[in-house]
Write an enzyme that holds these catalytic residues in place. Structure first.
Site, PDB file in Angstrom:
ATOM      1  N   LYS A 133       0.860  -1.186   0.000  1.00 32.60           N
ATOM      2  CA  LYS A 133       0.000   0.000   0.000  1.00 32.60           C
ATOM      3  C   LYS A 133       0.893   1.232   0.000  1.00 32.60           C
ATOM      4  O   LYS A 133       1.754   1.388   0.868  1.00 32.60           O
ATOM      5  CB  LYS A 133      -0.893  -0.018   1.244  1.00 32.60           C
ATOM      6  CG  LYS A 133      -1.756   1.228   1.383  1.00 32.60           C
ATOM      7  CD  LYS A 133      -2.731   1.087   2.526  1.00 32.60           C
ATOM      8  CE  LYS A 133      -3.513   2.370   2.738  1.00 32.60           C
ATOM      9  NZ  LYS A 133      -4.436   2.281   3.873  1.00 32.60           N
TER      10      LYS A 133
ATOM     11  N   LYS B 248      -2.368  -1.424  -3.683  1.00 34.52           N
ATOM     12  CA  LYS B 248      -3.260  -0.276  -3.554  1.00 34.52           C
ATOM     13  C   LYS B 248      -2.442   0.997  -3.651  1.00 34.52           C
ATOM     14  O   LYS B 248      -1.424   1.097  -2.959  1.00 34.52           O
ATOM     15  CB  LYS B 248      -3.940  -0.358  -2.185  1.00 34.52           C
ATOM     16  CG  LYS B 248      -4.821   0.813  -1.839  1.00 34.52           C
ATOM     17  CD  LYS B 248      -5.321   0.666  -0.432  1.00 34.52           C
ATOM     18  CE  LYS B 248      -6.096   1.918  -0.084  1.00 34.52           C
ATOM     19  NZ  LYS B 248      -6.542   1.926   1.279  1.00 34.52           N
TER      20      LYS B 248
HETATM   21  C1  PBG Z   1      -7.416   3.423   5.996  1.00 33.32           C
HETATM   22  C2  PBG Z   1      -7.753   3.332   4.554  1.00 33.32           C
HETATM   23  C3  PBG Z   1      -7.557   4.277   3.546  1.00 33.32           C
HETATM   24  C4  PBG Z   1      -8.124   3.742   2.398  1.00 33.32           C
HETATM   25  C5  PBG Z   1      -8.627   2.486   2.725  1.00 33.32           C
HETATM   26  N1  PBG Z   1      -8.371   2.240   4.063  1.00 33.32           N
HETATM   27  C6  PBG Z   1      -6.980   5.639   3.604  1.00 33.32           C
HETATM   28  C7  PBG Z   1      -5.577   5.828   3.981  1.00 33.32           C
HETATM   29  O1  PBG Z   1      -4.788   4.894   4.158  1.00 33.32           O
HETATM   30  O2  PBG Z   1      -5.224   6.989   4.146  1.00 33.32           O
HETATM   31  C8  PBG Z   1      -8.204   4.430   1.067  1.00 33.32           C
HETATM   32  C9  PBG Z   1      -9.223   3.886   0.141  1.00 33.32           C
HETATM   33  C10 PBG Z   1      -9.583   4.787  -0.990  1.00 33.32           C
HETATM   34  O3  PBG Z   1      -8.969   5.849  -1.227  1.00 33.32           O
HETATM   35  O4  PBG Z   1     -10.545   4.449  -1.683  1.00 33.32           O
HETATM   36  N2  PBG Z   1      -6.085   3.294   6.315  1.00 33.32           N
END
Ligand code: PBG
Length: 337
Positions: free
Chosen positions: A205, A258
């Protein structure tokens, strides 16, 4: 003038009509490839549109159940839930409260739509008053003030995973990218008699600007700083394989990349390195918002763009796609056949 010799090889032969193209198509997108996110908030009969994500809503538990039913009716196998708590505090207590918003939603959805898989993202950032994905440093002088403490945060995530599993979650998805989170959750779930619950690891991620609209939707933006010490640098791809390797060793059942669209190369590399595990990609909020905004302006054909981009993710190596387009795409795909 010299005439060209006749060409023996003509790739166009296989593209000459719809039926021929369908027969030789390499990547087939289906509704069973999708996971549809649902944002759940306290209250009743709430369905409130997220301004930066047209067509995506915050739901109260009752309308989240209707949404889950609609998702299942389209042949989509799973939803992933994100909660907006009633109140926030430094450790995000509602995330591991058995009457918290997500346990309530899990119980209601599983009761109404038992065959739909309910995935629970246990990240803390929606629940903490500082908006970070863990417990912050105030006491270790050798670490910066406000640094997300890794091992202390793991304990809180483990509590949340158990509470969500007790509520009936089918899969636990930790999105915080803390070191050792998969092993911690595996041990905690097994000890609590949840050996059968898979972990969908957000293994790879990135610290991405594409999460902007999600942070509006889930009210989870960090109040200061960023997530660059736990999420990955967008410039790195080799490191992605190291992250995936660790999560595989720790017992991850799914791997995830992601965001998706700007990271198709990473999806391809990760799938090539770990073909044994189902590969998930998360087509995130910013990627959704870009398409929606352009389509609303009449600059792009939404249906064609969405099918093309989701197909490209599957072609790159994703087996499963978390996407806010899931319901639309499933509808378009079933109309096409
Ligand atoms: C929580 C999380 C996030 C997303 C999914 N879970 C945001 C982040 O890490 O700041 C983003 C999902 C999206 O942008 O659709 N940690």
């Amino acid at each position: 003038m010299k005439t060209l010799p006749s060409l023996p090889i003509r790739p166009r032969r296989l593209r000459q009509n719809r039926t021929m193209r369908a027969m030789v198509r390499e990547t087939i997108l289906t509704p069973s490839d999708f996971i549809s996110p649902i944002f759940v908030t306290h209250g009743e009969n709430i369905k409130s549109e997220i301004s930066s994500m047209p067509g995506v809503f915050q739901h109260s538990v009752d309308t989240a159940v209707l949404e889950a039913q609609a998702v299942a009716d389209l042949g989509i196998p799973a939803v992933i839930l994100f909660g907006i708590p009633a109140s926030k505090d430094p450790i995000g207590e509602e995330n591991f409260a058995s009457d918290g918003i997500i346990p309530q939603a899990i119980r209601a959805i599983k009761a109404a739509v038992p065959d739909l898989l309910v995935i629970s993202d246990i990240c803390m950032c929606e629940y903490t008053d500082h908006g970070h994905c863990g417990v912050l440093n105030h006491e270790h002088s050798h670490l910066p003030e406000g640094y997300v403490l890794n091992d202390e945060s793991l304990k809180v995530h483990a509590q949340a995973a158990i509470v969500h599993a007790q509520a009936g979650a089918d899969i636990i998805a930790p999105s915080s990218m803390l070191d050792g989170i998969v092993a911690t959750l595996r041990i905690a779930l097994d000890e609590a008699d949840f050996q059968h619950i898979p972990i969908m690891s957000y293994a790879i991620k990135y610290a991405s600007a594409f999460y902007g609209p999600f942070r509006d939707a889930a009210d989870g933006a960090p109040k200061f700083g960023d997530r660059k010490t736990h999420q990955m640098d967008p410039a790195n791809a080799q490191e992605a394989l190291r992250e995936a390797e660790l999560d595989v060793a720790e017992g991850a059942d799914f791997l995830m990349v992601k965001p998706a669209l700007s990271y198709l190369d990473v999806i391809q590399r990760a799938k090539a390195a770990f073909p044994q595990l189902p590969m998930v990609c998360y087509n995130v909020s910013g990627e959704y918002a870009m398409v929606k905004a352009a389509a609303q302006n009449g600059w792009l054909d939404e249906q064609k763009i969405v099918i093309e981009k989701l197909t490209s993710m599957k072609r790159a190596g994703a087996d499963v796609i978390i996407t806010y387009h899931a319901k639309d795409a499933a509808t378009w795909l079933s109309n096409r056949n």
